[in-house]
Each structure stands twice: as structure tokens, then as C-alpha cells.
Scaffold this active site. Structure first.
Site, PDB file in Angstrom:
ATOM      1  N   HIS A  67       0.854  -1.194   0.000  1.00  0.00           N
ATOM      2  CA  HIS A  67       0.000   0.000   0.000  1.00  0.00           C
ATOM      3  C   HIS A  67       0.892   1.247   0.000  1.00  0.00           C
ATOM      4  CE1 HIS A  67      -3.525   2.426   0.663  1.00  0.00           C
ATOM      5  NE2 HIS A  67      -2.875   3.069   1.608  1.00  0.00           N
ATOM      6  N   ASP A  83      -6.823  -2.187   3.858  1.00  0.00           N
ATOM      7  CA  ASP A  83      -5.450  -1.710   4.073  1.00  0.00           C
ATOM      8  C   ASP A  83      -5.042  -1.804   5.544  1.00  0.00           C
ATOM      9  OD1 ASP A  83      -5.096  -1.132   1.346  1.00  0.00           O
ATOM     10  OD2 ASP A  83      -6.105   0.779   1.578  1.00  0.00           O
TER      11      ASP A  83
HETATM   12  C1  GAR Z   1       0.796   0.791  -6.269  1.00  0.00           C
HETATM   13  O1  GAR Z   1       1.179   2.087  -5.891  1.00  0.00           O
HETATM   14  C2  GAR Z   1       0.221   0.042  -5.067  1.00  0.00           C
HETATM   15  O2  GAR Z   1       0.860   0.350  -3.867  1.00  0.00           O
HETATM   16  C3  GAR Z   1      -1.202   0.538  -5.068  1.00  0.00           C
HETATM   17  O3  GAR Z   1      -1.560   0.558  -6.425  1.00  0.00           O
HETATM   18  C4  GAR Z   1      -0.399   0.811  -7.226  1.00  0.00           C
HETATM   19  C5  GAR Z   1      -0.298  -0.271  -8.273  1.00  0.00           C
HETATM   20  O4  GAR Z   1       0.736  -0.014  -9.167  1.00  0.00           O
HETATM   21  N1  GAR Z   1      -2.049  -0.290  -4.268  1.00  0.00           N
HETATM   22  C6  GAR Z   1      -3.027   0.160  -3.489  1.00  0.00           C
HETATM   23  O5  GAR Z   1      -3.342   1.322  -3.430  1.00  0.00           O
HETATM   24  C7  GAR Z   1      -3.738  -0.900  -2.680  1.00  0.00           C
HETATM   25  N2  GAR Z   1      -4.508  -0.314  -1.636  1.00  0.00           N
HETATM   26  P1  GAR Z   1       1.328  -1.175 -10.078  1.00  0.00           P
HETATM   27  O6  GAR Z   1       0.132  -1.821 -10.797  1.00  0.00           O
HETATM   28  O7  GAR Z   1       2.218  -0.447 -11.036  1.00  0.00           O
HETATM   29  O8  GAR Z   1       2.048  -2.132  -9.208  1.00  0.00           O
END
Ligand code: GAR
Length: 215
Positions: free
Chosen positions: A109, A145
Site C-alpha cells: 500500500h 489496508d
Molecule cells: C501501487 O502504488 C500500489 O501500492 C497501489 O496501487 C499501485 C499499483 O501499481 N495499491 C493500493 O493502493 C492498494 N490499496 P502497479 O500496478 O504499477 O504495481
């Protein structure tokens, strides 16, 4: 060597970091399956390029969250995964599913939990005027989360940067700590005790950062 499944919804840069880590000879995990709830996303391409099995389980095809989660559970059992990594998986999982995978499902997260759960974390951090942001890898609890924290990385915020710039800098840290946390869990070094973890042999930093920098 532990077989894992990675659940994604989008671009999959964290998935890529896990793919790259798992490609190393000494890494204790192997990705058995990548599941996306969205068809046609870049993350699926990344997995296919690495020769990893993929499947799309589109939540729009299910009438209830439970039916979607049951399908996920079946796919995860079929591929033999012993651990789930959520990597930008943007669906809320129901408590029954989470409890089935309790202490066997980790998430990344983009905030220093327990601050800024949910979406738009960097916008909210800038709005709140906090001086630090970061990211967290944690075991997944039924609450959003939430769950025992395994690793965190922090960085100092410059209030004149945009949320996108901040998010990009945090993302770089995510790509470092997610493989690190996965390694620790896969090596069996992480034990959940109540709502905290203990990690055998982990070295903790004693670094102090002051922001803004004292004159
Ligand atoms: C990342 O920043 C991850 O931490 C976030 O989504 C993005 C996905 O990027 N996740 C959340 O917010 C979960 N609560 P990615 O597809 O490039 O890995």
C-alpha cells in the site's frame, strides 16, 4: 521454494519487481499464476512475457462479491499457490476469503500505514501537510489496508512536488520493499504474533530524518 500467486488490476510495476526478483537463482519464491480482475491490462502482458501463467477473473461477470471470491479461491487452489501477493489489486475481498488466506496473503500500500488507508494517498498526504510519505507491505486483514506490518519505507516530502511526482518516488520504494518482504515471508522468517510480526534475523535501521532540514 514457495509457489505464489500475484493478484493485479492494472499496470503491474510491482508485479514486475516480483517477477524480476523471482528470476534470481537464490530467490525463495516462484510465481505460479497471475490473476487480474481486469482484462487487457499491462500487468498481464508483463506476466506473459516472463512465461508465467495468467488468468482473468472479471468481477463484472459475477453477481456477488462472494461468487467472485469463490472463483478466485478455486483458481488459487488449482495452481497450488501457498501465498498470495496483492500488487495493485483494487478489489475489496470479503472477510470469508481473507480469513481463508489469513497470514498467507500480503499487500503493498502506498502510504505509511495506518495513515492514509484507501485511495489517493499522496494527494491526501500533501493536503494534510505531513512531512513524510512511504509505503507498507502487510498481511491482509478483513479491514481495508489493515493487518500486521512486515516492512515499510519512508521518504521526505517536498511540499512543492505534485501528487504524481510523489507517487512516482514512492513507487520506486515499493519496488524495493515488496521483493524484500516476499523474501522474508517465503524464507519462513516472519511470524505473526497478535497484530504484529516478528522477523527472525532482521536488522532494523536507527536512521533519523528531519524534514525540513534544520538550518
Ligand atoms: C501501487 O502504488 C500500489 O501500492 C497501489 O496501487 C499501485 C499499483 O501499481 N495499491 C493500493 O493502493 C492498494 N490499496 P502497479 O500496478 O504499477 O504495481
Amino acid at each position: 521454494m514457495i509457489d505464489i500467486a500475484v493478484l493485479i488490476s492494472g499496470g503491474g510495476t510491482n508485479l514486475q519487481a516480483l517477477i524480476d526478483a523471482c528470476a534470481r537463482d537464490d530467490f525463495p519464491a516462484r510465481i505460479a499464476l497471475v490473476i487480474s480482475n481486469n482484462p487487457g491490462v499491462k500487468g498481464l502482458e508483463r506476466a506473459e512475457k516472463a512465461g508465467i501463467a495468467t488468468t482473468v477473473i472479471n468481477h463484472r461477470d459475477f453477481e456477488t462479491r462472494e461468487a467472485f471470491d469463490d472463483q478466485l479461491h478455486e483458481a488459487l487452489n488449482d495452481c497450488g499457490a501457498k501465498l498470495i501477493c496483492l500488487a495493485g489489486f483494487m478489489r475489496i475481498l470479503d472477510a470469508r476469503f481473507v480469513n481463508r488466506w489469513r497470514n498467507r496473503m500480503i499487500n503493498i500500500h502506498p502510504s505509511l500505514l495506518p495513515s492514509f488507508k484507501g485511495l489517493h494517498t499522496q494527494e491526501r498526504a500533501l493536503e494534510a501537510g505531513v512531512c513524510f510519505s512511504g509505503c507498507t507491505v502487510h498481511f491482509v486483514n478483513p479491514e481495508l489496508d489493515d493487518g500486521p506490518i512486515i516492512t515499510q519505507a519512508a521518504l521526505a516530502i517536498n511540499p512543492s512536488e505534485t501528487a504524481d511526482e510523489l507517487a512516482a518516488r514512492v513507487l520506486e520504494l515499493e519496488h524495493i520493499i515488496y521483493p524484500q518482504a516476499l523474501r522474508l515471508v517465503a524464507e519462513g522468517r516472519v511470524r505473526v504474533v497478535g497484530n504484529k510480526v516478528t522477523i527472525s534475523g532482521a536488522e532494523y535501521s536507527d536512521q533519523k530524518i528531519i524534514n525540513p532540514v534544520p538550518e
